[in-house]
Design an enzyme around this catalytic site. Structure first.
Site, PDB file in Angstrom:
ATOM      1  N   ASP A  19      -9.738  69.774  70.310  1.00 18.97           N
ATOM      2  CA  ASP A  19      -9.952  70.847  69.334  1.00 18.97           C
ATOM      3  C   ASP A  19      -8.957  70.705  68.187  1.00 18.97           C
ATOM      4  O   ASP A  19      -7.753  70.550  68.417  1.00 18.97           O
ATOM      5  CB  ASP A  19      -9.735  72.226  69.975  1.00 18.97           C
ATOM      6  CG  ASP A  19     -10.918  72.657  70.825  1.00 18.97           C
ATOM      7  OD1 ASP A  19     -12.000  72.050  70.668  1.00 18.97           O
ATOM      8  OD2 ASP A  19     -10.773  73.592  71.626  1.00 18.97           O
ATOM      9  N   ASN A 132     -13.437  85.761  64.268  1.00 13.47           N
ATOM     10  CA  ASN A 132     -14.592  84.902  64.534  1.00 13.47           C
ATOM     11  C   ASN A 132     -14.159  83.447  64.567  1.00 13.47           C
ATOM     12  O   ASN A 132     -13.148  83.076  63.986  1.00 13.47           O
ATOM     13  CB  ASN A 132     -15.645  85.075  63.431  1.00 13.47           C
ATOM     14  CG  ASN A 132     -16.379  86.394  63.572  1.00 13.47           C
ATOM     15  OD1 ASN A 132     -16.756  86.774  64.669  1.00 13.47           O
ATOM     16  ND2 ASN A 132     -16.567  87.092  62.466  1.00 13.47           N
ATOM     17  N   ASP A 301     -15.128  80.450  77.422  1.00  9.79           N
ATOM     18  CA  ASP A 301     -14.758  79.428  78.411  1.00  9.79           C
ATOM     19  C   ASP A 301     -13.756  79.999  79.408  1.00  9.79           C
ATOM     20  O   ASP A 301     -13.804  79.705  80.602  1.00  9.79           O
ATOM     21  CB  ASP A 301     -14.114  78.210  77.735  1.00  9.79           C
ATOM     22  CG  ASP A 301     -15.037  77.543  76.724  1.00  9.79           C
ATOM     23  OD1 ASP A 301     -16.261  77.716  76.829  1.00  9.79           O
ATOM     24  OD2 ASP A 301     -14.516  76.848  75.824  1.00  9.79           O
TER      25      ASP A 301
END
Length: 346
Positions: A19, A132, A301
């Site tokens: 990521d 977000n 997750d």
């Protein structure tokens, strides 16, 4: 009483991604045609996005990929023994691949990567605006996972057989359906628990056939409210009510009749919905002050990871939901899918 936990009890397979996360502005989202809260696969028009993200914003690197995150969180919740969680996926022979291996080791996950030279290790841009996150995944190596080159190898398949709980995020449906089906059938034939996540609206839309080939083997189906709504629409459920969609998903055909399917839909700060054969329940999430939310990337997750840690320990389902809510609450207070040394969960 505590269930005796053995290494490799929990098995996950998916797309290992590094990521690259940064707080961005609306202009950046607009430039690349991104929605504030979405997950997509990178197309040609997104190639420059990764470079621009690193150049223009303050980025952080974290070991990621949906399934890998969930297995890591489950292992963190369980703590001892180490390597309760096994993870399979494909990486490149490169620096990012080395980071992923190191991070898996630090998290005490038993990661067995299929390493190849054709493609570099996959990355996922996490573009954060407010609370977000818009995810753009460049699968690269993750897309190169091969059943015959890795899953079918005797020493690897032995690890699959050792597990009692299996979890695969829907994202992997775009990579290796045959690998998922092999694991799902094994779980079903041996009355073990197989979990799948809807993962993203595009999975429910464009990979519907793959998804529905796996569905008869799914004991626990996860998703969030957006994915659930898209799933309901694509399946012709003719309702927008998330509870109704959960109920109808719960009732879809199932191979292993010894286990009733459980459907779990999270809804951000709203209550989590769980459908079982005869009832639908809503569980309120832990309240959090919006100013304490650092990064919602990985919240879903983390919820699944907490839930899986409960399943691995054969806990009641409401306790699994509680563990999921706890894990998600910890994750959203931190950058990336990271966690403190020990959980403080009772």
């Amino acid at each position: 009483f505590a269930t005796v936990l053995n290494p490799n009890l929990l098995f996950g397979m998916g797309n290992p991604l590094l990521d690259i996360s940064a707080v961005v502005d609306k202009d950046f989202l607009d430039k690349y045609g991104l929605k504030p809260n979405d997950q997509i696969l990178a197309e040609d028009k997104h190639k420059a996005l990764f470079e621009e993200l690193v150049k223009k914003f303050k980025v952080e690197y974290h070991a990621g990929g949906a399934t890998q995150n969930s297995i890591k969180i489950a292992q963190w919740m369980i703590q001892e023994p180490h390597k309760v969680g096994t993870f399979f996926g494909c990486i490149g022979n490169d620096k990012f691949g080395e980071i992923l291996k190191q991070k898996a080791e630090e998290a005490h996950v038993d990661a067995h990567y299929y390493e190849q030279d054709k493609e570099p290790t996959g990355t996922c841009a996490a573009c954060i605006t407010g609370d977000n996150r818009s995810l753009v995944a460049n699968l690269a190596a993750a897309n190169c996972y091969k059943k015959d080159k890795h899953l079918d190898l005797e020493e690897n398949w032995k690890l699959v057989e050792k597990a009692k709980v299996y979890y695969i995020a829907g994202f992997f449906l775009t990579v290796s359906l045959e690998s998922i089906l092999k694991v799902a059938k094994h779980a079903s034939e041996n009355n073990k628990l197989f979990g799948l996540n809807l993962s993203a609206p595009f999975i429910c839309q464009f990979f519907k056939d793959n998804l529905m080939q796996v569905m008869p083997y799914v004991d626990v189906l996860f998703g969030n409210e957006t994915e659930a709504a898209t799933f309901g629409k694509e399946q012709g459920f003719e309702t927008k009510d998330i509870k109704e969609i959960a109920k109808k998903a719960q009732a879809l055909p199932k191979v292993n009749k010894k286990r009733q399917r459980i459907v779990v839909f999270t809804q951000g700060k709203d209550g989590t919905i769980m459908a079982q054969s005869d009832k639908i329940e809503t569980f309120p999430v832990i309240e959090i002050d919006p100013k304490d939310i650092v990064d919602t990337n990985g919240a879903g997750d983390a919820f699944v990871g907490g839930f899986l840690s409960g399943l691995a320990q054969e806990q009641q389902l409401d306790q699994c939901v509680k563990a999921g809510h706890y894990a998600a609450n910890v994750i959203i207070r931190r950058a990336g899918c990271t966690f403190p040394e020990k959980p403080d969960f009772k």
